[in-house]
Write a protein that holds these residues in place. Structure first.
Motif, mmCIF file in Angstrom:
data_model
loop_
_atom_site.group_PDB
_atom_site.id
_atom_site.type_symbol
_atom_site.label_atom_id
_atom_site.label_comp_id
_atom_site.label_asym_id
_atom_site.label_seq_id
_atom_site.Cartn_x
_atom_site.Cartn_y
_atom_site.Cartn_z
ATOM 1 N N VAL A 161 0.861 -1.187 0.000
ATOM 2 C CA VAL A 161 0.000 0.000 0.000
ATOM 3 C C VAL A 161 0.894 1.233 0.000
ATOM 4 O O VAL A 161 1.791 1.347 0.842
ATOM 5 C CB VAL A 161 -0.902 0.043 1.248
ATOM 6 C CG1 VAL A 161 -1.703 1.347 1.274
ATOM 7 C CG2 VAL A 161 -1.832 -1.160 1.290
ATOM 8 N N MET A 162 0.639 2.137 -0.922
ATOM 9 C CA MET A 162 1.365 3.396 -0.959
ATOM 10 C C MET A 162 0.367 4.543 -0.746
ATOM 11 O O MET A 162 -0.613 4.670 -1.501
ATOM 12 C CB MET A 162 2.076 3.570 -2.307
ATOM 13 C CG MET A 162 3.349 2.751 -2.444
ATOM 14 S SD MET A 162 4.662 3.441 -1.371
ATOM 15 C CE MET A 162 5.776 2.024 -1.289
ATOM 16 N N ALA A 163 0.652 5.346 0.262
ATOM 17 C CA ALA A 163 -0.258 6.446 0.576
ATOM 18 C C ALA A 163 0.035 7.670 -0.285
ATOM 19 O O ALA A 163 1.201 7.991 -0.517
ATOM 20 C CB ALA A 163 -0.130 6.822 2.044
ATOM 21 N N HIS A 164 -1.026 8.313 -0.747
ATOM 22 C CA HIS A 164 -1.019 9.621 -1.390
ATOM 23 C C HIS A 164 -0.891 9.579 -2.914
ATOM 24 O O HIS A 164 -1.852 9.830 -3.606
ATOM 25 C CB HIS A 164 0.022 10.570 -0.776
ATOM 26 C CG HIS A 164 -0.102 10.660 0.704
ATOM 27 N ND1 HIS A 164 -1.308 10.881 1.333
ATOM 28 C CD2 HIS A 164 0.804 10.486 1.699
ATOM 29 C CE1 HIS A 164 -1.143 10.874 2.641
ATOM 30 N NE2 HIS A 164 0.136 10.633 2.894
ATOM 31 N N CYS A 165 0.303 9.363 -3.476
ATOM 32 C CA CYS A 165 0.455 9.244 -4.944
ATOM 33 C C CYS A 165 -0.185 10.431 -5.658
ATOM 34 O O CYS A 165 -0.921 10.271 -6.641
ATOM 35 C CB CYS A 165 -0.158 7.947 -5.449
ATOM 36 S SG CYS A 165 0.400 6.489 -4.525
ATOM 37 N N ILE A 166 0.092 11.627 -5.147
ATOM 38 C CA ILE A 166 -0.507 12.833 -5.725
ATOM 39 C C ILE A 166 0.229 13.258 -6.991
ATOM 40 O O ILE A 166 -0.387 13.679 -7.965
ATOM 41 C CB ILE A 166 -0.477 13.993 -4.698
ATOM 42 C CG1 ILE A 166 -1.260 13.608 -3.456
ATOM 43 C CG2 ILE A 166 -1.020 15.278 -5.319
ATOM 44 C CD1 ILE A 166 -1.157 14.614 -2.321
#
Lengths: 426, 426
Positions: free
Chosen positions: A261-266
């Motif tokens: 799981v990778m958070a954000h990826c904006i």
């Protein structure tokens, strides 16, 4: 075999654009959904919530349990001041077993009474405190992947592991303890390799964590491409990488054999996005946090509609609330501002899509471990929220879709009941 | 003379950047604040809220009472579909006296239990329903300016006034009735001239409304520069105007002698901004609505710090909640996204500034009518909110500023008591 039925108006999302509404009885058998019936099934006890909306339990793909204690404060600080003044001092308190027990006690109590039934959770650097958190979550009947944090650089001396070797030894001790306690691969609460983010973990540490993830066959989680200056920092720290995600992938911590799981990826560019899709990296979209820490607005609609795997995260305490209904509403709202200011080629998210993200979307992570999560379909985990929206009445009558939307936006409803894996939590 | 004291932790904002915190006793004399004392004043009854945070009552500068009934629904629709499918049909029901009584009953009940003590409110086209709303607000002990809506073009036949003359005759009947009932210039609930917005009111109608505002000496309210396509539409409808605001100012409905609230002001250019400042036009900043209807993000920090008059509006039901604490948090949040995506020259709003907007900022509108609103200072109206944040406890202890911030962000607190003009509402 334990069997019961629940009566109510069941609302779920077989596809991102389909809000399915069924009024009747859902059978629960040994923790899983059975058949849906319009008439009462014979010979089983019934929890009668006639007239109430029932949704699948919500999945929170990203949050920091030790930060919950100061949730909703200091939102005016810049990110680095916030970390230095609040985060690191607070997390460092979890070295104390009594503090950890009390702090996680508040967190687990409130998580139990929230809409969340499953979560991917960051702990602190401390092995024992992380085990304490896992024990409490298990006792509460919630499902979670929990991470002992890894951090050996770029934080204050009082809150940093002394060397990669020391951090890896503690990580191994933690995983071995999980194995001893039959929660490495079994049961609802399991460990997850958790480097805080690339600037916090040296190459040697990250390499070792990747090896441990493969050796113990456990998943991983971290942060990715949250803001432009962070991306520049990672590029400087990791010569030879073409994009931020490579700082994880070169050590085997970016999906593929290690579900991640990778958070954000904006601010993920084309190559990073392609790698996330190819590796089936799970994206944790955290709109409340992204606003609060002035990160920006992730292209969540693009991810969802374009074949990426994506769910929601509260990111407490960058996010100001554990309430994923509020996060759903925020996901819709910021997607509108993204449409206005960043990219008019992608229509904003709808509330149905937001419900999909909170249930099926985040639930997909559990599919990597053989569990079906997020729908009221035979074989799916019986995770369910019964919504009490009686305070939200007006002189109009509302459709179930409208009631759900009001519950999410108005923020003043409550849960009448909550089931996790077929167990009634309250 | 009625006198009592309230004990608690009083928090207010003498300037936008000053959060004043005082623990002790505030005297209330005939509806106004008296002296603040650290010790209990002798000979007066005391409402003891020791340990609880007390803020001034909040001012909601812009909301649509008849839309409250569908608040928080249909947020996925485009603005024009939303108006056609929800707004106009719902508002048209207020032709029926029973419907108006019931609908406004819900609205006033919930407004009474919200953080709002004063408001500028849009009603419907209907004179009698608008009077009903005024009566109910007065009975509830709230302060408000209320508008019978004016609309003679660009809406469906079933919800439009038949001619400017017909609309003006009804407006005059309404103002005369207010005068007969001693609420034209007296008492807490008063009328306000309210063309919906320029596209809804013909030149002849707008001209007549300006004349009535001057003749009856009543203030005005409308919408301004909410989105780019609206601005283009107004330019096309009003040849000869250099900016949207001129469509009001050329008829005397843009501040100056007619105190005026304009909602939104997101895309106001230099000339419009200069005119707003010169005419002391009050800006109603409605961040939740601006997100929901995909309008954009108003430069609220620029307005506040640059000498404009500005407060907050819930803009129910474009805004999804009456709760101005939520609107405060949203004002901070969207100002951060504005910083990220629109203009990095203006730092985001702080929570202290948001409290200022909700109290002193919006309260300035009442100064035009000789009332001091928004602070705990001698002579100011005793409008006060006692916050119950006991559910928000964690293992940490918090400063009063942090408690206020948590109350606004977490959205799960409640009011223990509410005072409006010295009257205890509950």
């Amino acid at each position: 075999m334990e069997r019961f039925a629940v009566k109510g108006i069941f609302v779920d999302t077989p596809t991102p654009n389909t809000l399915r509404v069924r009024d009747g009885y859902m059978l629960c058998e040994d923790g899983r959904c059975g058949a849906f019936r319009e008439a009462a099934p014979a010979g089983v006890p019934v929890y009668d919530h006639s007239g109430q909306i029932i949704t699948p339990g919500f999945v929170d793909l990203h949050l920091h349990a030790p930060q919950y204690s100061y949730c909703g404060t200091a939102m005016d600080l810049e990110l680095l001041d916030w970390l230095q003044q609040y985060t690191y001092p607070e997390e460092s308190h979890y070295a104390d077993a009594d503090y950890a027990r009390a702090g996680y006690g508040y967190f687990v109590r409130d998580l139990t009474h929230s809409a969340t039934t499953r979560a991917c959770i960051f702990g602190t650097l401390h092995t024992d405190a992380t085990l304490e958190l896992m024990h409490q979550l298990k006792a509460a009947g919630l499902s979670a992947f929990v991470g002992k944090l890894g951090m050996d650089r770029n934080s204050p001396d009082f809150y940093r592991e002394s060397s990669p070797a020391a951090g890896l030894a503690e990580t191994r001790r933690w995983l071995d303890t999980c194995a001893d306690e039959h929660m490495l691969h079994d049961g609802p609460v399991r460990p997850m390799i958790t480097p805080r983010f690339t600037p916090s973990a040296s190459d040697e540490y990250m390499k070792g964590l990747g090896e441990l993830a493969a050796e113990y066959k456990v998943p991983a989680q971290s942060h990715l491409s949250e803001n432009p200056s962070e991306i520049e920092w990672v590029a400087a720290l990791c010569p030879g990488t073409k994009y931020y995600g490579e700082s994880y992938s070169r050590y085997g911590l970016f999906g593929g054999d290690v579900p991640t799981v990778m958070a954000h990826c904006i601010y993920s560019g084309e190559e990073e996005c392609a790698a996330m899709k190819a590796n089936r990296v799970m994206i944790a979209h955290c709109p409340t946090s992204n606003e609060n820490v002035i990160a920006g607005i992730a292209p969540a609609a693009k991810y969802l509609r374009g074949g990426w795997r994506i769910g929601l995260g509260s990111d407490v305490a960058g996010g100001h609330t554990l309430d994923l209904f509020a996060v759903m509403a925020a996901a819709v709202q910021v997607s509108k501002l993204r449409w206005r200011y960043v990219d008019q080629s992608e229509a904003p998210l709808t509330m149905t899509e937001a419900l999909y993200l909170a249930t099926v979307g985040g639930g997909e992570f559990w599919q990597d471990f053989g569990e079906q999560v997020g729908l009221f379909e035979p074989g799916y985990a019986f995770d369910a929220l019964v919504l009490d929206d009686s305070h939200l009445r007006s002189l109009r009558s509302f459709t179930p879709a409208e009631r759900l939307e009001r519950y999410a936006y108005l923020g003043k409803g409550a849960l009448s009941a909550k089931f996790a894996q077929g167990k009634k939590l309250f």
